[in-house]
Write a protein that holds these residues in place. Structure first.
Motif, PDB file in Angstrom:
ATOM      1  N   LEU A   1       0.837  -1.211   0.000  1.00  0.00           N
ATOM      2  CA  LEU A   1       0.000   0.000   0.000  1.00  0.00           C
ATOM      3  C   LEU A   1       0.867   1.256   0.000  1.00  0.00           C
ATOM      4  O   LEU A   1       0.587   2.216  -0.724  1.00  0.00           O
ATOM      5  N   LEU A   2       1.930   1.236   0.773  1.00  0.00           N
ATOM      6  CA  LEU A   2       2.845   2.374   0.838  1.00  0.00           C
ATOM      7  C   LEU A   2       3.489   2.619  -0.522  1.00  0.00           C
ATOM      8  O   LEU A   2       3.561   3.758  -0.989  1.00  0.00           O
ATOM      9  N   ALA A   3       3.905   1.550  -1.180  1.00  0.00           N
ATOM     10  CA  ALA A   3       4.504   1.672  -2.515  1.00  0.00           C
ATOM     11  C   ALA A   3       3.506   2.195  -3.536  1.00  0.00           C
ATOM     12  O   ALA A   3       3.887   2.877  -4.490  1.00  0.00           O
ATOM     13  N   ASP A   4       2.230   1.909  -3.315  1.00  0.00           N
ATOM     14  CA  ASP A   4       1.178   2.373  -4.227  1.00  0.00           C
ATOM     15  C   ASP A   4       0.667   3.768  -3.879  1.00  0.00           C
ATOM     16  O   ASP A   4      -0.310   4.244  -4.468  1.00  0.00           O
ATOM     17  N   GLY A   5       1.283   4.421  -2.895  1.00  0.00           N
ATOM     18  CA  GLY A   5       0.877   5.773  -2.526  1.00  0.00           C
ATOM     19  C   GLY A   5      -0.321   5.836  -1.597  1.00  0.00           C
ATOM     20  O   GLY A   5      -0.912   6.896  -1.424  1.00  0.00           O
TER      21      GLY A   5
ATOM     22  N   ALA B   1      -0.653   5.782   1.737  1.00  0.00           N
ATOM     23  CA  ALA B   1       0.036   5.848   3.020  1.00  0.00           C
ATOM     24  C   ALA B   1      -0.907   5.748   4.221  1.00  0.00           C
ATOM     25  O   ALA B   1      -0.578   5.097   5.208  1.00  0.00           O
ATOM     26  N   ALA B   2      -2.058   6.387   4.157  1.00  0.00           N
ATOM     27  CA  ALA B   2      -2.982   6.341   5.297  1.00  0.00           C
ATOM     28  C   ALA B   2      -3.500   4.921   5.533  1.00  0.00           C
ATOM     29  O   ALA B   2      -3.557   4.461   6.676  1.00  0.00           O
ATOM     30  N   ALA B   3      -3.849   4.224   4.460  1.00  0.00           N
ATOM     31  CA  ALA B   3      -4.302   2.840   4.597  1.00  0.00           C
ATOM     32  C   ALA B   3      -3.169   1.967   5.112  1.00  0.00           C
ATOM     33  O   ALA B   3      -3.376   1.086   5.956  1.00  0.00           O
TER      34      ALA B   3
ATOM     35  N   ALA C   1       4.997   5.177   6.863  1.00  0.00           N
ATOM     36  CA  ALA C   1       3.604   5.369   6.439  1.00  0.00           C
ATOM     37  C   ALA C   1       2.986   6.568   7.147  1.00  0.00           C
ATOM     38  O   ALA C   1       2.280   7.368   6.518  1.00  0.00           O
ATOM     39  N   GLN C   2       3.243   6.701   8.431  1.00  0.00           N
ATOM     40  CA  GLN C   2       2.702   7.845   9.173  1.00  0.00           C
ATOM     41  C   GLN C   2       3.224   9.154   8.590  1.00  0.00           C
ATOM     42  O   GLN C   2       2.461  10.103   8.400  1.00  0.00           O
ATOM     43  N   TYR C   3       4.516   9.198   8.304  1.00  0.00           N
ATOM     44  CA  TYR C   3       5.108  10.413   7.745  1.00  0.00           C
ATOM     45  C   TYR C   3       4.471  10.729   6.386  1.00  0.00           C
ATOM     46  O   TYR C   3       4.049  11.856   6.136  1.00  0.00           O
ATOM     47  N   ASP C   4       4.405   9.729   5.526  1.00  0.00           N
ATOM     48  CA  ASP C   4       3.851   9.943   4.188  1.00  0.00           C
ATOM     49  C   ASP C   4       2.369  10.299   4.225  1.00  0.00           C
ATOM     50  O   ASP C   4       1.873  10.989   3.327  1.00  0.00           O
TER      51      ASP C   4
ATOM     52  N   ALA D   1       4.691  10.000  13.367  1.00  0.00           N
ATOM     53  CA  ALA D   1       5.911   9.512  12.720  1.00  0.00           C
ATOM     54  C   ALA D   1       7.133   9.818  13.582  1.00  0.00           C
ATOM     55  O   ALA D   1       8.009   8.968  13.754  1.00  0.00           O
ATOM     56  N   ALA D   2       7.187  11.036  14.133  1.00  0.00           N
ATOM     57  CA  ALA D   2       8.315  11.403  14.988  1.00  0.00           C
ATOM     58  C   ALA D   2       8.409  10.462  16.181  1.00  0.00           C
ATOM     59  O   ALA D   2       9.510   9.999  16.531  1.00  0.00           O
ATOM     60  N   GLU D   3       7.281  10.150  16.797  1.00  0.00           N
ATOM     61  CA  GLU D   3       7.291   9.241  17.943  1.00  0.00           C
ATOM     62  C   GLU D   3       7.725   7.841  17.528  1.00  0.00           C
ATOM     63  O   GLU D   3       8.505   7.186  18.224  1.00  0.00           O
TER      64      GLU D   3
END
Length: 149
Positions: free
Chosen positions: A35-39, A41-43, A68-71, A78-80
């Protein structure tokens, strides 16, 4: 009409599993990375958060979750996640880079510069590390110059 396959032995969602994806943490990680590779990120972040909840010691899942959180734009989360990753793997350049990048987006430029400098020291061959460190240091310098607000 062909016979339907017998799925009676395949476990399906039970009453408490409503909305739970099939498989386990490893499958969720693989689907999350796809899913991340497919853009998406939220899913990906949603699925990877579930995987991380099941396997909290997995730094591979934690790294994918942080990305994923960052994207997905959830920079604070993401920072945490990157902070926990850098704590678990202090010699991981990407963990420090992700943490520095996230902190800079949140406006914590001093701490961001520390983590970006660490990442750059570990991997001086990565131009994106040097570029981001230079940008954060320039921001810090501009904020310390007279007349800046």
């Amino acid at each position: 009409m062909p016979d339907e396959p017998d799925t009676s032995a395949v476990p399906g969602p039970g009453p408490g599993d409503r909305g739970r994806p099939r498989g386990g943490p490893y499958e969720w990680l693989q689907r999350g990375l796809a899913l991340l590779a497919d853009g998406e990120a939220a899913a990906a972040a949603t699925l990877l958060a579930r995987a991380h909840a099941q396997e909290p010691a997995s730094t591979g899942i934690l790294e994918a979750l942080a990305r994923a959180q960052y994207d997905a734009g959830d920079v604070a989360a993401a920072a945490e996640s990157f902070r926990r990753l850098a704590h678990a793997r202090p010699a991981d350049d990407y963990a420090h880079f992700g943490l520095g990048l996230s902190l800079s987006r949140l406006g914590y430029f001093g701490t961001a510069a520390e983590h970006l400098a660490m990442a750059h020291a570990m991997r001086p061959d990565r131009p994106e590390y040097a570029d981001r460190l230079r940008q954060v240091r320039a921001t810090l310098a501009a904020r310390q110059s007279p007349g800046s607000t």
